[in-house]
Design an enzyme around this catalytic site. Structure first.
Site, PDB file in Angstrom:
ATOM      1  N   GLY A  12       0.800  -1.083  -0.032  1.00 33.65           N
ATOM      2  CA  GLY A  12       0.017  -0.243  -0.011  1.00 33.65           C
ATOM      3  C   GLY A  12       0.878   1.219   0.048  1.00 33.65           C
ATOM      4  N   ASP A  13       0.044   2.397  -0.228  1.00 34.73           N
ATOM      5  CA  ASP A  13       0.948   3.590  -0.326  1.00 34.73           C
ATOM      6  C   ASP A  13       1.851   3.919  -1.306  1.00 34.73           C
ATOM      7  OD1 ASP A  13      -0.687   4.451   1.948  1.00 34.73           O
ATOM      8  OD2 ASP A  13       0.570   2.953   3.343  1.00 34.73           O
ATOM      9  N   LYS A  16      -1.051   5.065  -5.640  1.00 36.67           N
ATOM     10  CA  LYS A  16      -2.137   4.704  -6.733  1.00 36.67           C
ATOM     11  C   LYS A  16      -2.961   6.078  -7.176  1.00 36.67           C
ATOM     12  CE  LYS A  16      -3.676   1.489  -4.058  1.00 36.67           C
ATOM     13  NZ  LYS A  16      -2.564   1.442  -2.951  1.00 36.67           N
ATOM     14  N   ASN A  38     -10.508   2.849   5.008  1.00 38.24           N
ATOM     15  CA  ASN A  38      -9.026   2.352   5.596  1.00 38.24           C
ATOM     16  C   ASN A  38      -8.334   2.751   4.530  1.00 38.24           C
ATOM     17  OD1 ASN A  38     -10.011   0.489   3.686  1.00 38.24           O
ATOM     18  ND2 ASN A  38      -9.070  -1.194   4.581  1.00 38.24           N
ATOM     19  N   ALA A  39      -8.471   3.184   3.395  1.00 36.57           N
ATOM     20  CA  ALA A  39      -7.617   3.655   2.122  1.00 36.57           C
ATOM     21  C   ALA A  39      -7.576   5.171   2.553  1.00 36.57           C
ATOM     22  CB  ALA A  39      -8.217   3.372   0.864  1.00 36.57           C
ATOM     23  N   GLY A  40      -6.224   5.676   1.929  1.00 37.00           N
ATOM     24  CA  GLY A  40      -5.933   7.043   1.859  1.00 37.00           C
ATOM     25  C   GLY A  40      -5.331   7.266   0.602  1.00 37.00           C
ATOM     26  N   HIS A  41      -6.064   8.020  -0.465  1.00 40.32           N
ATOM     27  CA  HIS A  41      -5.156   8.474  -1.507  1.00 40.32           C
ATOM     28  C   HIS A  41      -5.101   9.902  -1.812  1.00 40.32           C
ATOM     29  CE1 HIS A  41      -7.101   4.692  -3.873  1.00 40.32           C
ATOM     30  NE2 HIS A  41      -6.328   4.386  -3.094  1.00 40.32           N
ATOM     31  N   THR A  42      -3.970  10.365  -1.686  1.00 40.05           N
ATOM     32  CA  THR A  42      -3.193  11.691  -1.843  1.00 40.05           C
ATOM     33  C   THR A  42      -3.334  12.220  -3.394  1.00 40.05           C
ATOM     34  OG1 THR A  42      -2.379  11.399   0.293  1.00 40.05           O
ATOM     35  CG2 THR A  42      -1.973  13.293  -0.727  1.00 40.05           C
ATOM     36  N   THR A 128      -6.444  -0.204  11.067  1.00 42.68           N
ATOM     37  CA  THR A 128      -7.069   1.065  10.832  1.00 42.68           C
ATOM     38  C   THR A 128      -7.932   1.484  11.740  1.00 42.68           C
ATOM     39  OG1 THR A 128      -8.298   0.843   9.137  1.00 42.68           O
ATOM     40  CG2 THR A 128      -6.089   1.426   8.590  1.00 42.68           C
ATOM     41  N   GLN A 224      -5.349  -0.315  -0.809  1.00 44.69           N
ATOM     42  CA  GLN A 224      -4.566  -1.139  -0.425  1.00 44.69           C
ATOM     43  C   GLN A 224      -3.584  -2.004  -1.328  1.00 44.69           C
ATOM     44  OE1 GLN A 224      -7.914  -1.652   1.063  1.00 44.69           O
ATOM     45  NE2 GLN A 224      -7.611  -0.034   2.096  1.00 44.69           N
ATOM     46  N   THR A 301      -4.086   7.805   9.222  1.00 46.50           N
ATOM     47  CA  THR A 301      -3.865   7.648  10.755  1.00 46.50           C
ATOM     48  C   THR A 301      -2.726   8.211  11.167  1.00 46.50           C
ATOM     49  OG1 THR A 301      -2.692   5.493  10.242  1.00 46.50           O
ATOM     50  CG2 THR A 301      -4.861   5.137  10.668  1.00 46.50           C
ATOM     51  N   GLY A 302      -1.920   8.954  10.222  1.00 45.77           N
ATOM     52  CA  GLY A 302      -0.889   9.642  10.658  1.00 45.77           C
ATOM     53  C   GLY A 302       0.260   8.891  11.190  1.00 45.77           C
TER      54      GLY A 302
HETATM   55  P1  IMP Z   1      -7.544  -2.745   8.191  1.00 41.00           P
HETATM   56  O1  IMP Z   1      -7.738  -2.955   6.556  1.00 41.00           O
HETATM   57  O2  IMP Z   1      -7.898  -1.543   8.815  1.00 41.00           O
HETATM   58  O3  IMP Z   1      -8.209  -4.085   8.703  1.00 41.00           O
HETATM   59  O4  IMP Z   1      -5.957  -3.099   8.598  1.00 41.00           O
HETATM   60  C1  IMP Z   1      -5.358  -4.216   8.125  1.00 41.00           C
HETATM   61  C2  IMP Z   1      -3.763  -3.967   7.571  1.00 41.00           C
HETATM   62  O5  IMP Z   1      -3.869  -3.478   6.479  1.00 41.00           O
HETATM   63  C3  IMP Z   1      -2.934  -3.049   8.597  1.00 41.00           C
HETATM   64  O6  IMP Z   1      -1.723  -3.588   8.502  1.00 41.00           O
HETATM   65  C4  IMP Z   1      -3.222  -1.701   7.946  1.00 41.00           C
HETATM   66  O7  IMP Z   1      -2.035  -1.134   8.432  1.00 41.00           O
HETATM   67  C5  IMP Z   1      -3.400  -2.298   6.475  1.00 41.00           C
HETATM   68  N1  IMP Z   1      -3.781  -1.166   5.766  1.00 41.00           N
HETATM   69  C6  IMP Z   1      -5.065  -0.877   5.798  1.00 41.00           C
HETATM   70  N2  IMP Z   1      -5.317  -0.071   4.500  1.00 41.00           N
HETATM   71  C7  IMP Z   1      -4.251   0.508   4.239  1.00 41.00           C
HETATM   72  C8  IMP Z   1      -3.985   1.480   3.371  1.00 41.00           C
HETATM   73  O8  IMP Z   1      -4.654   2.137   2.596  1.00 41.00           O
HETATM   74  N3  IMP Z   1      -2.563   1.488   3.197  1.00 41.00           N
HETATM   75  C9  IMP Z   1      -1.575   0.914   3.814  1.00 41.00           C
HETATM   76  N4  IMP Z   1      -1.692   0.114   4.695  1.00 41.00           N
HETATM   77  C10 IMP Z   1      -3.389  -0.333   4.746  1.00 41.00           C
END
Ligand code: IMP
Length: 424
Positions: A12-13, A16, A38-42, A128, A224, A301-302
Site C-alpha cells: 500500500g501507499d 496509486k 481504511n484507504a487514503g489516496h492523496t 486502521t 491497499q 492515521t498519521g
Molecule cells: P484494516 O484494513 O484496517 O483491517 O488493516 C489491516 C492491515 O492493512 C493493517 O496492517 C493496516 O495498516 C493495513 N492497511 C489498511 N489500509 C491500508 C492502506 O490504505 N495503506 C496501507 N496499509 C493499509
C-alpha cells in the site's frame, strides 16, 4: 471495451492516487472495487492536495462518473462527510454512484475492530480501526447489512435486530462493554443518512456493462495492495478484501475478458504500516531519509510507515498474481542523493537461497534479503520531464526492475504534483 485495473504491488501507499488521477483524463468511469475508508489516496492538483478515503479519485474530473462498487464496505456517514468536504472545496460529487450490494460498516464494527485488536495484545494486526475486518466478516457470515437495506425500513430493522442480538451478546459478555441501542443506530442510518445516500444508489454493474458495450473507458481503482490481499498477502497481517486483479473483477462485477490493461504501481522503495513480516525493512539513517523525504506518514492515521529497500522478489510475485501488464514506478525522486541503492533479488532462508516467494509464511518471516547494490545519483529529479534527462544510474535501476519482472516500466513518478512524471 477497455477496462484498466490499477493496483498496488507492495503493502500500500505506492502512490496509486496519483496514477489513477493521471489516467483519469481518458476515463469515463472510475470504480473502487474493495476496501473502505481504511484507504487514503492523496492527489495534488494545481498545488492543492486532496486526501480521499472512500470516494474514487476520478471525482476530481467533471467528465468522470465515480463508482463505489459492490466489493467496497461503506460507512455512509463517512461517505457523506467526504462528499461535503469536497463540495466545500468546489468539487462536484453529484455524479457519484454507489452499489446497493456494498456492505455497510455499522457502529458495532468499529467497536469489534478495536476490541479485537486489544484482545490480540502484542499479536495485534495494526488495523486502521475503521471496522473493515468485522464488516467483511459479517458479509462472509451472511449477517451483514447492505447499502440497499437502508432504503427499506422494514428490512433494515429486521436485519439490524438479528445482527445486534449477537453483537450485543459479544460486546457485553465477551468484552464487558455496554450494549448498543437498536433505535439509536436505526435513527442515524434510516432518518439521518438514508435520505442523503438514496440518490447515489444505482445498479452499478448494469451501468458499467452498458458503458463497456458503448466503448467507454473504465478504470478499476484498487485500495491497499497485493501483499495486504486476504488470500495472497502476508496473512494474517493483511486487510480483509482482495486488492489483487481478481478482486477487481469480483468487486466491480466485470469479467476478466474485459480487462485490457493492468497497471501495477510500485514505489521505488517499500513501505508498510501496521504489523507483519518485511524482509527489506530498514531501521538505520537511510530509513529516516526515506521517511522524511518521502513524507511517509499515513494519510489516514498519521502513523509513521516502516520503510525498506525495493524487493524485486515480491514485485515479480505481484506481477504474476495480477497479470500486471506494465509497471508505474513512483517516488524515484526520493532516492536522489543516496550514495548507493540496494535492491533485493533473492532471500536467504535458513542457509537456502530463494529467488521466489516461499509459499510458507513461517519461511517468509525468516527471509533475509540478498541485495544487488547499484550506484545512486545526486540529481534532483523534480523537474525531469523526459527519459533522456534521467541520470544513467536511475535508468540502470529501472532496467534492473524491467529485466527482473519481465515487465515494462511505463511511468516514473518524480514528485507529488500532477505533472511530475516521466513517460518511458
Ligand atoms: P484494516 O484494513 O484496517 O483491517 O488493516 C489491516 C492491515 O492493512 C493493517 O496492517 C493496516 O495498516 C493495513 N492497511 C489498511 N489500509 C491500508 C492502506 O490504505 N495503506 C496501507 N496499509 C493499509
Amino acid at each position: 471495451m477497455p477496462a484498466t485495473i490499477v493496483i498496488g504491488t507492495q503493502w500500500g501507499d505506492e502512490g496509486k492516487g496519483k496514477l489513477t488521477d493521471l489516467f483519469a483524463k481518458d476515463m469515463r468511469y472510475v470504480v473502487r472495487y474493495q476496501g473502505g475508508h481504511n484507504a487514503g489516496h492523496t492527489i495534488v492538483v494545481g498545488g492543492e492536495s486532496f486526501a480521499l478515503q472512500l470516494v474514487p479519485s476520478g471525482v476530481l474530473y467533471p467528465h468522470i462518473t465515480p463508482v463505489i462498487g459492490n466489493g467496497v464496505v461503506v460507512d455512509p456517514a463517512v461517505l457523506i462527510a467526504e462528499c461535503q468536504q469536497l463540495n466545500e472545496r468546489g468539487i462536484d460529487t453529484s455524479k457519484l454512484i454507489v452499489s446497493g450490494n456494498s456492505h455497510l460498516i455499522m457502529p458495532y464494527h468499529y467497536e469489534l475492530d478495536k476490541l479485537g485488536e486489544r484482545m490480540l495484545g502484542r499479536n495485534k494486526l495494526g488495523t486502521t480501526k475503521r471496522g473493515i475486518g468485522p464488516t467483511y466478516a459479517d458479509k462472509a457470515s451472511r449477517v451483514g447489512l447492505r447499502v440497499q437495506d437502508m432504503l427499506d425500513r422494514e428490512i433494515f430493522m429486521q436485519k439490524l435486530e438479528v445482527a445486534l442480538r449477537e453483537k450485543n451478546a459479544v460486546l457485553t459478555k465477551v468484552y464487558n462493554r455496554l450494549s448498543l441501542d437498536v433505535n439509536e443506530i436505526a435513527d442515524l442510518y434510516l432518518n439521518e443518512l438514508a435520505p442523503k445516500i438514496a440518490p447515489m444508489v444505482q445498479d452499478t454493474v448494469g451501468i458499467i456493462h452498458d458503458a463497456l458495450e458503448d466503448g467507454q473507458n473504465i478504470m478499476l481503482e484498487g485500495a491497499q495492495a497485493t501483499f495486504l490481499d486476504l488470500d495472497h498477502g502476508t496473512y494474517p497481517f493483511v486487510t480483509s478484501s482482495n486488492p489483487t486483479a481478481g478482486g477487481a473483477c469480483v468487486g466491480a462485477g466485470v469479467g476478466p475478458m474485459h480487462i485490457t490493461r493492468v497497471v501495477g504501481i510500485a514505489k521505488s522503495y517499500v513501505t508498510r504500516v501496521g504489523s507483519g513480516p518485511f524482509p527489506t525493512e530498514l531501521t538505520d539513517e537511510t530509513a529516516d531519509i526515506l521517511i522524511e523525504k518521502g513524507h511517509e506518514y499515513g494519510t489516514n492515521t498519521g502513523r509513521r510507515r516502516r520503510p525498506g529497500w525495493l524487493d524485486l522478489v515480491m514485485l515479480r510475485h505481484a506481477v504474476r498474481l495480477s497479470s500486471v501488464s506494465e509497471i508505474a514506478l513512483t517516488k524515484l525522486d526520493v532516492l536522489s542523493g543516496l550514495a548507493d541503492i540496494k535492491v533485493c533479488t533473492s532471500y536467504d532462508i535458513d542457509g537456502v537461497k530463494y529467488d521466489k516467494l516461499p509459499a510458507e509464511q513461517t519461511k517468509f518471516q525468516q527471509a533475509k534479503p540478498i541485495y544487488e547494490q547499484l550506484p545512486g545519483w545526486q540529481k534532483d529529479l523534480g523537474s525531469v520531464k523526459q527519459k533522456s534527462d534521467l541520470p544513467k544510474a536511475a535508468l540502470d535501476f529501472i532496467n534492473l526492475i524491467e529485466a527482473f519482472t519481465k515487465t515494462k516500466v511505463t511511468f516514473v513518478g518524480v514528485g507529488p504534483g500532477r505533472d511530475q512524471f516521466v513517460p518511458l
